[in-house]
Design an enzyme around this catalytic site. Sequence first.
Site, mmCIF file in Angstrom:
data_model
loop_
_atom_site.group_PDB
_atom_site.id
_atom_site.type_symbol
_atom_site.label_atom_id
_atom_site.label_comp_id
_atom_site.label_asym_id
_atom_site.label_seq_id
_atom_site.Cartn_x
_atom_site.Cartn_y
_atom_site.Cartn_z
ATOM 1 N N CYS A 153 86.440 34.314 36.533
ATOM 2 C CA CYS A 153 87.712 34.994 36.757
ATOM 3 C C CYS A 153 88.034 36.000 35.663
ATOM 4 C CB CYS A 153 88.839 33.988 36.928
ATOM 5 S SG CYS A 153 88.812 32.656 35.738
ATOM 6 N N LYS A 202 90.290 15.945 39.574
ATOM 7 C CA LYS A 202 89.528 16.160 40.798
ATOM 8 C C LYS A 202 88.648 17.390 40.613
ATOM 9 C CE LYS A 202 90.139 18.413 44.660
ATOM 10 N NZ LYS A 202 88.733 18.788 45.008
ATOM 11 N N GLU A 252 95.829 28.375 36.178
ATOM 12 C CA GLU A 252 94.901 29.436 35.760
ATOM 13 C C GLU A 252 94.224 29.930 37.027
ATOM 14 O OE1 GLU A 252 91.888 31.301 35.329
ATOM 15 O OE2 GLU A 252 90.875 29.895 33.995
ATOM 16 N N GLU A 282 89.879 39.948 44.505
ATOM 17 C CA GLU A 282 88.879 39.217 43.726
ATOM 18 C C GLU A 282 87.676 38.903 44.615
ATOM 19 O OE1 GLU A 282 88.862 35.807 40.340
ATOM 20 O OE2 GLU A 282 90.014 35.342 42.140
#
Length: 511
Positions: A300, A191, A266, A399
């Site tokens: 990231c 997906k 991850e 983040e």
Amino acid sequence: MHHPDTATQDRFPAQDRFADGAQYIAGRPAHGTSGHTHTVLDPATGGAVLTYALAGTEDVDAAVAAARDAFPGWAGAAPGERADALHRFAAVLAERAEDFARAESLQCGKPLKLTREFDVPGTIDNTAFFAGAARHLEGRSAGEYSGDHTSYVRREPLGVVGSIAPWNYPLQMAAWKILPAIAAGNTIVLKPAELTPLTSLMFARAATDAGIPDGVINIVTGTGKEAGEHLVGHPDVVMTSFTGSTGVGRRVAEIATATVKRLHLELGGKAPFVVFDDADLDAAVNGAVAGALINTGQDCTAATRAYVQRAHYEEFVARTAALMETVRLGDPFAAGTDLGPLISHAQRDRVAGFVDRARAYARVVTGGEAPQGELKDGAYYRPTLIADAPQDSEIVQSEIFGPVLAVLPFDTDDEGIALANDTPYGLAASAWSRDVYRANRATREIKAGCVWVNDHIPIISEMPHGGYKSSGFGKDMSAYSFEEYTQLKHVMFDNTAVVRKDWHRTVFGDR
């Protein structure tokens, strides 16, 4: 209904290319059956790129069934056959490289030089790597460990993998999920993010055209709540690999755990960039700007926290800000563009919110605003440098996923390494020093899945990528990723031909 504008069709004809739907099941495109549609927008202009029907649970079921049906034949193929198919796949991708680059730039807002030189070649190289690696799935060779038996270990594919990829690197993340899984003999349902489905669909089509059997690779494009959660919880899916935020990763883990699936995560990152006082300052400044701004900071592993030993702190801040100001924002398809927009206006506003809140406790040295003029309709944000923020502040700990670098000073090496480790994340980091002992200490003590020395960002197919702590677990790329996608089986043969074994006395009779 949103109609794609002419400009976006000229860049890449998405509406025509995906007229048969944004699902790919059993080797054929299909329309989603959820009853809802989604419009992919060009983040550089806000224009419509593609309106498509989203996948529902029935589409996920059909894709999983196709993968389940394809599994015995694909798993039973000789490793050389799978390798040959993947080599053909790499060749088809290479033939279509420009097509992939344009589609990725359109849906993500990436400059063409980034998609042409990084995203697409990296994906082709990954495919070629796993073509070779497919022939090296080995267990431990036979041995007599008990004295009376011969043991060996088999590595076997798991079955149907159900994976979820993010929007920041749609093509590369699709490849990272699909390639090790199918090279090891599994089949997969992927997906992609509903914002960025184009290149995942093209990747699956290229696999079919290369001769990879129908059902080995399936794509379902839907929302996380409907298609994603149903895929992760599906009883016929034996493993889930997810790349995305730590918050969503926790939800994926919760669903996967309920059905005892193998799980690979991850997740987020907040990579430190540690500059010691003997570093080559020119190299560090250039590395910081490139490492912080690649993919408009939506990476990231991007450099997000620069820790600079106090002797060079102010000079580093001034020079890094000056270099940031030379970075050229512009149309992703125009020559000379260095930096494109963020993925969406919502993401731009989220980044701006972090920066605006930081003004109360830190110094915004450069940037901190959206450009006006001809870029005002896109999701652009100027490269931003923030200095003097406290270590426990939001801008340092959370983040942001945008073109924002926070710079903080440190005094001793002990302090620099401690600050680098002082977030929940541990995906990537870098250390900048000319002293081999100092750099080697940093690589040992910084808790991250990848630590670069005197560079920040490069990745290669042969080496693993994955995190520590809240950045998740498991590896992408490299032969190590096969360990994620295979099951170990111990096989043990009796060598004695004795009817009554000595150990039987523990159950009946005496010696």
